[in-house]
Write an enzyme that holds these catalytic residues in place. Structure first.
Site, PDB file in Angstrom:
ATOM      1  N   GLY A  81      44.205  48.732  30.466  1.00 15.90           N
ATOM      2  CA  GLY A  81      45.777  48.733  30.321  1.00 15.90           C
ATOM      3  C   GLY A  81      46.104  49.425  31.558  1.00 15.90           C
ATOM      4  N   GLY A  83      46.371  48.307  34.784  1.00 15.09           N
ATOM      5  CA  GLY A  83      46.711  47.673  36.085  1.00 15.09           C
ATOM      6  C   GLY A  83      45.411  47.184  37.101  1.00 15.09           C
ATOM      7  N   GLY A  85      42.913  45.295  36.598  1.00 17.75           N
ATOM      8  CA  GLY A  85      42.165  44.110  36.225  1.00 17.75           C
ATOM      9  C   GLY A  85      41.158  44.099  35.089  1.00 17.75           C
ATOM     10  N   SER A  86      41.208  45.038  34.063  1.00 14.93           N
ATOM     11  CA  SER A  86      39.972  45.284  33.228  1.00 14.93           C
ATOM     12  C   SER A  86      39.917  43.794  32.404  1.00 14.93           C
ATOM     13  CB  SER A  86      40.339  46.406  32.315  1.00 14.93           C
ATOM     14  OG  SER A  86      41.325  46.204  31.537  1.00 14.93           O
ATOM     15  N   ALA A  88      40.900  40.690  33.371  1.00 11.22           N
ATOM     16  CA  ALA A  88      40.680  39.670  34.146  1.00 11.22           C
ATOM     17  C   ALA A  88      39.016  39.837  34.566  1.00 11.22           C
ATOM     18  CB  ALA A  88      41.374  39.705  35.400  1.00 11.22           C
ATOM     19  N   ASP A 130      45.146  38.017  38.767  1.00  9.96           N
ATOM     20  CA  ASP A 130      44.489  38.868  38.542  1.00  9.96           C
ATOM     21  C   ASP A 130      42.881  38.441  38.425  1.00  9.96           C
ATOM     22  OD1 ASP A 130      46.395  40.490  38.249  1.00  9.96           O
ATOM     23  OD2 ASP A 130      45.928  41.156  36.079  1.00  9.96           O
TER      24      ASP A 130
END
Ligand code: MEV
Length: 284
Positions: A81, A83, A85-86, A88, A130
């Protein structure tokens, strides 16, 4: 059958988040921290053996994997959470691990197409940016609905400052949608900054000024927070040429462009107990 592994890198958005959902272009780049998924054949129902307990992840696993016969191990070096890309990277790594189990590798088009279905579960209405970056690596110029273009861009030293709070991408994208058409000029402004950036990708001072403008427009969208604004100010006071929130906002990280290598900023962040790290963008 032996275990199979898939990996994907994380990402940071240089410019164009939120606007990219509405057809404007965005620039994002890979970081070497990422997610590794290992699938191990086992008797009985497929189950998560290590990884975050998250209802959306359970849906993703149910869609991507057979109901029986696999143990799933997820190892993430990316904060959730923030930003970076965890989700994706997780989606792309999972698809790669599933293909590896069958002795195959996936081409980009398949990864992008199948990654969309998984990202929709995590993020509702994703642009596709992402997981395009997480699958391709490097720096990418992206417009929704078009093939992403690898972007030859010099690798810049950056500092990533963590606000310590998670943002919910799906909720933030929905909140921006609810504020249209009032925020359409801010979205167009974010898109215009991407076009300007393409001419100054090798000029840290000019590029940094565009990042600052982008942060001001993201504030207008209502996706910044006082903590993110304070991190941007901190970066500007400690050698950054520009800084902005990166990703959906509502928490997450600030990306600061630091041609001086970012040592002073990193030192100050540590002194204030702010979690921060230096990397290069793109890095992976
Ligand atoms: C999230 O990392 C980026 C957003 O532009 C959403 C998306 O592109 O899907 C906010």
């Amino acid at each position: 059958m032996s275990p199979a592994t898939g990996r994907a890198c994380g990402k940071l958005i240089l410019l164009g988040e939120h606007a990219v959902v509405y057809g404007h272009r965005a620039i994002a780049a890979a970081v070497s921290r990422g997610v590794t998924v290992t699938l191990t054949p086992r008797p009985g129902p497929t189950r998560l053996e290590r990884g975050p307990a998250d209802a959306r992840l359970a849906q993703v696993l149910a869609l991507a994997l057979p109901a029986e016969g696999l143990g799933v191990d997820i190892h993430s070096e990316l904060p959730t959470g923030r930003g970076m890309g965890s989700s994706a990277a997780l989606s792309v790594a999972l698809l790669r691990a599933r293909a590896a189990l069958a002795g195959r590798t996936l081409d980009f088009d398949t990864l992008h197409h199948e990654g969309f279905a998984l990202e929709r579960i995590f993020h509702g209405n994703p642009s596709g940016l992402d997981h395009a970056v997480c699958a391709l690596g490097g720096a990418v110029l992206y417009r929704r609905g078009e093939a992403p273009t690898p972007l030859p861009m010099p690798s810049h030293p950056v500092v990533v400052l963590d606000s310590g709070a998670a943002g919910d991408t799906s909720a933030l994208v929905a909140a921006v949608a609810a504020r249209r058409p009032g925020v359409d000029s801010a979205l167009a402004g974010l898109g215009a900054l991407v076009e300007q950036a393409l001419g100054v990708l090798d000029q840290p001072a000019a590029l940094g000024a565009l990042l600052l403008e982008a942060h001001a427009l993201l504030r207008q969208l209502g996706v910044s927070t006082p903590a993110l604004d304070a991190l941007v100010a901190l970066a500007m006071d400690h050698g950054a040429t520009g800084a902005k929130l990166a990703g959906a906002g509502g928490g997450g990280v600030v990306l600061a462009l630091t041609p001086d290598g970012g040592e002073a900023l990193l030192r100050e962040a540590r002194r204030r107990d702010i979690s921060a790290f230096c990397c290069r963008l793109p890095e992976a």
